[in-house]
Design a protein around this motif. Structure first.
Motif, PDB file in Angstrom:
ATOM      1  N   GLY A  37     -18.955 -23.886  14.585  1.00 52.31           N
ATOM      2  CA  GLY A  37     -17.719 -24.651  14.361  1.00 52.31           C
ATOM      3  C   GLY A  37     -17.665 -25.340  13.006  1.00 52.31           C
ATOM      4  N   SER A  38     -18.707 -25.159  12.177  1.00 52.68           N
ATOM      5  CA  SER A  38     -18.732 -25.871  10.890  1.00 52.68           C
ATOM      6  C   SER A  38     -17.779 -25.273   9.862  1.00 52.68           C
ATOM      7  CB  SER A  38     -20.162 -25.898  10.337  1.00 52.68           C
ATOM      8  OG  SER A  38     -20.659 -24.585  10.172  1.00 52.68           O
ATOM      9  N   GLY A  39     -17.405 -24.001  10.042  1.00 52.92           N
ATOM     10  CA  GLY A  39     -16.435 -23.406   9.121  1.00 52.92           C
ATOM     11  C   GLY A  39     -16.903 -22.152   8.404  1.00 52.92           C
ATOM     12  N   LYS A  40     -18.038 -21.589   8.810  1.00 53.66           N
ATOM     13  CA  LYS A  40     -18.603 -20.414   8.117  1.00 53.66           C
ATOM     14  C   LYS A  40     -17.670 -19.204   8.174  1.00 53.66           C
ATOM     15  CE  LYS A  40     -22.235 -20.314  10.749  1.00 53.66           C
ATOM     16  NZ  LYS A  40     -21.891 -21.441  11.648  1.00 53.66           N
ATOM     17  N   THR A  41     -17.214 -18.881   9.377  1.00 55.86           N
ATOM     18  CA  THR A  41     -16.351 -17.697   9.520  1.00 55.86           C
ATOM     19  C   THR A  41     -15.035 -17.893   8.773  1.00 55.86           C
ATOM     20  OG1 THR A  41     -17.335 -17.064  11.623  1.00 55.86           O
ATOM     21  CG2 THR A  41     -15.121 -16.231  11.191  1.00 55.86           C
ATOM     22  N   THR A  42     -14.504 -19.117   8.847  1.00 57.21           N
ATOM     23  CA  THR A  42     -13.254 -19.405   8.127  1.00 57.21           C
ATOM     24  C   THR A  42     -13.465 -19.192   6.635  1.00 57.21           C
ATOM     25  OG1 THR A  42     -12.734 -21.030   9.825  1.00 57.21           O
ATOM     26  CG2 THR A  42     -11.458 -21.141   7.790  1.00 57.21           C
ATOM     27  N   LEU A  43     -14.577 -19.702   6.105  1.00 56.54           N
ATOM     28  CA  LEU A  43     -14.845 -19.562   4.679  1.00 56.54           C
ATOM     29  C   LEU A  43     -15.036 -18.090   4.298  1.00 56.54           C
ATOM     30  CD1 LEU A  43     -15.330 -20.810   1.923  1.00 56.54           C
ATOM     31  CD2 LEU A  43     -17.712 -21.242   2.578  1.00 56.54           C
ATOM     32  N   LEU A  44     -15.809 -17.362   5.105  1.00 55.76           N
ATOM     33  CA  LEU A  44     -16.013 -15.927   4.825  1.00 55.76           C
ATOM     34  C   LEU A  44     -14.687 -15.174   4.856  1.00 55.76           C
ATOM     35  CD1 LEU A  44     -19.029 -14.356   6.741  1.00 55.76           C
ATOM     36  CD2 LEU A  44     -18.758 -14.677   4.298  1.00 55.76           C
ATOM     37  N   LEU A  47     -12.827 -16.044   1.624  1.00 60.08           N
ATOM     38  CA  LEU A  47     -13.437 -15.435   0.428  1.00 60.08           C
ATOM     39  C   LEU A  47     -13.235 -13.923   0.416  1.00 60.08           C
ATOM     40  CD1 LEU A  47     -16.857 -17.345   0.201  1.00 60.08           C
ATOM     41  CD2 LEU A  47     -14.776 -17.779  -1.127  1.00 60.08           C
ATOM     42  N   SER A  48     -13.179 -13.328   1.606  1.00 60.34           N
ATOM     43  CA  SER A  48     -13.058 -11.868   1.675  1.00 60.34           C
ATOM     44  C   SER A  48     -11.599 -11.413   1.736  1.00 60.34           C
ATOM     45  CB  SER A  48     -13.830 -11.337   2.881  1.00 60.34           C
ATOM     46  OG  SER A  48     -13.268 -11.832   4.070  1.00 60.34           O
ATOM     47  N   THR A  49     -10.676 -12.318   1.493  1.00 59.42           N
ATOM     48  CA  THR A  49      -9.235 -12.014   1.396  1.00 59.42           C
ATOM     49  C   THR A  49      -8.551 -11.730   2.732  1.00 59.42           C
ATOM     50  OG1 THR A  49      -9.193  -9.598   1.127  1.00 59.42           O
ATOM     51  CG2 THR A  49      -9.648 -10.894  -0.856  1.00 59.42           C
ATOM     52  N   LEU A  50      -9.253 -11.914   3.839  1.00 61.09           N
ATOM     53  CA  LEU A  50      -8.628 -11.592   5.130  1.00 61.09           C
ATOM     54  C   LEU A  50      -7.738 -12.730   5.605  1.00 61.09           C
ATOM     55  CD1 LEU A  50     -11.629  -9.909   6.947  1.00 61.09           C
ATOM     56  CD2 LEU A  50      -9.717  -8.822   5.762  1.00 61.09           C
ATOM     57  N   LYS A  73      -5.716  -1.620  -2.052  1.00 63.99           N
ATOM     58  CA  LYS A  73      -6.555  -0.873  -2.997  1.00 63.99           C
ATOM     59  C   LYS A  73      -7.717  -1.761  -3.458  1.00 63.99           C
ATOM     60  CE  LYS A  73      -5.979   1.745  -7.315  1.00 63.99           C
ATOM     61  NZ  LYS A  73      -6.268   0.860  -8.460  1.00 63.99           N
ATOM     62  N   PHE A  74      -7.399  -3.014  -3.751  1.00 67.56           N
ATOM     63  CA  PHE A  74      -8.441  -3.955  -4.184  1.00 67.56           C
ATOM     64  C   PHE A  74      -9.542  -4.065  -3.128  1.00 67.56           C
ATOM     65  CE2 PHE A  74     -10.174  -8.266  -3.885  1.00 67.56           C
ATOM     66  CZ  PHE A  74     -10.789  -8.381  -5.120  1.00 67.56           C
ATOM     67  N   ARG A  75      -9.141  -4.254  -1.868  1.00 71.27           N
ATOM     68  CA  ARG A  75     -10.134  -4.392  -0.793  1.00 71.27           C
ATOM     69  C   ARG A  75     -10.975  -3.125  -0.668  1.00 71.27           C
ATOM     70  NH1 ARG A  75      -5.798  -6.547   2.928  1.00 71.27           N
ATOM     71  NH2 ARG A  75      -5.912  -8.789   2.702  1.00 71.27           N
ATOM     72  N   LYS A  76     -10.292  -1.989  -0.684  1.00 66.80           N
ATOM     73  CA  LYS A  76     -10.972  -0.720  -0.479  1.00 66.80           C
ATOM     74  C   LYS A  76     -12.007  -0.455  -1.578  1.00 66.80           C
ATOM     75  CE  LYS A  76      -9.973   3.864   1.105  1.00 66.80           C
ATOM     76  NZ  LYS A  76      -9.054   4.948   1.301  1.00 66.80           N
ATOM     77  N   GLU A  77     -11.651  -0.819  -2.797  1.00 65.89           N
ATOM     78  CA  GLU A  77     -12.539  -0.532  -3.925  1.00 65.89           C
ATOM     79  C   GLU A  77     -13.645  -1.561  -4.108  1.00 65.89           C
ATOM     80  OE1 GLU A  77      -9.914  -0.141  -7.252  1.00 65.89           O
ATOM     81  OE2 GLU A  77      -9.239   1.852  -6.611  1.00 65.89           O
ATOM     82  N   ASN A  78     -13.429  -2.761  -3.594  1.00 67.31           N
ATOM     83  CA  ASN A  78     -14.357  -3.840  -3.937  1.00 67.31           C
ATOM     84  C   ASN A  78     -15.138  -4.445  -2.787  1.00 67.31           C
ATOM     85  OD1 ASN A  78     -13.847  -4.479  -6.932  1.00 67.31           O
ATOM     86  ND2 ASN A  78     -11.802  -4.260  -6.062  1.00 67.31           N
ATOM     87  N   ILE A  79     -14.573  -4.396  -1.589  1.00 66.93           N
ATOM     88  CA  ILE A  79     -15.118  -5.251  -0.540  1.00 66.93           C
ATOM     89  C   ILE A  79     -15.596  -4.468   0.675  1.00 66.93           C
ATOM     90  CG2 ILE A  79     -14.522  -7.130   1.057  1.00 66.93           C
ATOM     91  CD1 ILE A  79     -12.685  -8.232  -1.044  1.00 66.93           C
TER      92      ILE A  79
END
Ligand SMILES: Nc1ncnc2c1ncn2[C@@H]1O[C@H](COP(=O)(O)OP(=O)(O)OP(=O)(O)O)[C@@H](O)[C@H]1O
Ligand SMILES: [Mg+2]
Length: 207
Positions: A37-44, A47-50, A73-79
């Motif tokens: 509940g500290s916020g890890k998934t929210t932060l990820l 950061l990952s644009t989702l 395209k950005f996601r596909k090429e980078n993440i």
């Protein structure tokens, strides 16, 4: 490589992240630790644009995220993503799940990744026919097949025994040596020690 500036987020008014500032260099291996509940998934997710943050700005290699025109395209090429729940397609074999992510990937490359993750022998089985840890490793293989510049992983070793969890972290370590940026949320403090940097998330802030 990745910069977050004054990121804040709330879910219907309930604060999840407050004023996060982060700078992550190319090839860095970062672990996010912190209580449930500290916020890890929210932060990820941000950061990952989702997930779009309520406030703040993200930059990828100097480019402001909101200025990127073709985000798919950005996601596909980078993440590359490895989610807490693996989301494999049950009607496709483990091999087909990975091929779906990159239909041009050659057999040799897929074989290498499957062997490394110790799922080569079961690649023709369906997700429902293998264990949770094996499914999780197939999901990791799928995230790696496109050789993304940044890999985000949320509790990637949650279903794995300590030997396989070690293997996955060693793989991340090796990828980071080859300039892949790795950002992982984990509850496992021992494994987190393998990262270049550990950030503790507490009450939506980085300590
Ligand atoms: N979809 C959502 N809707 C409403 N509140 C949410 C949602 N997702 C997360 N939250 C809340 O935001 C806060 C941060 O949650 P988050 O999932 O980021 O934590 P976490 O550190 O990943 O936890 P865990 O270790 O249990 O996975 C928590 O208070 C949580 O209840
Ligand atoms: Mg989480």
């Amino acid at each position: 490589m990745l910069k977050a500036s004054n990121i804040s987020h709330n879910y219907n008014g309930d604060i999840a992240l407050q004023n996060i500032n982060l700078e992550i260099k190319k090839g860095e291996f970062i672990c996010l630790i912190g209580e449930s509940g500290s916020g890890k998934t929210t932060l990820l997710s941000i950061l990952s644009t989702l997930l779009k943050p309520k406030e703040g700005t993200l930059f990828y290699e100097e480019e402001q995220y909101s200025n990127i025109k073709n985000i798919n395209k950005f996601r596909k090429e980078n993440i590359g993503f490895v989610f807490q729940f693996h989301h494999l397609i049950n009607y496709l074999t483990l091999l087909e799940n990975v091929q779906l992510a990159n239909d041009l990937a050659n057999t040799k490359k897929i074989d290498e990744i499957f062997t490394l993750l110790d799922i080569q022998k079961i690649k023709s089985k369906y997700p429902t026919q293998v264990s949770g840890g094996q499914r999780q490793r197939a999901a990791i293989a799928r995230a790696l097949i496109n050789e993304p510049k940044i890999i985000f992983a949320d509790e990637p070793t949650g279903n794995l025994d300590s030997k396989n969890a070690q293997k996955v972290f060693k793989l991340f370590k090796n990828l980071s040596k080859k300039e892949t940026t790795i950002i992982v949320a984990t509850h496992n403090k021992d494994l987190a020690k393998m990262a270049d940097k550990i950030y503790e998330v507490k009450d939506g802030q980085i300590k």
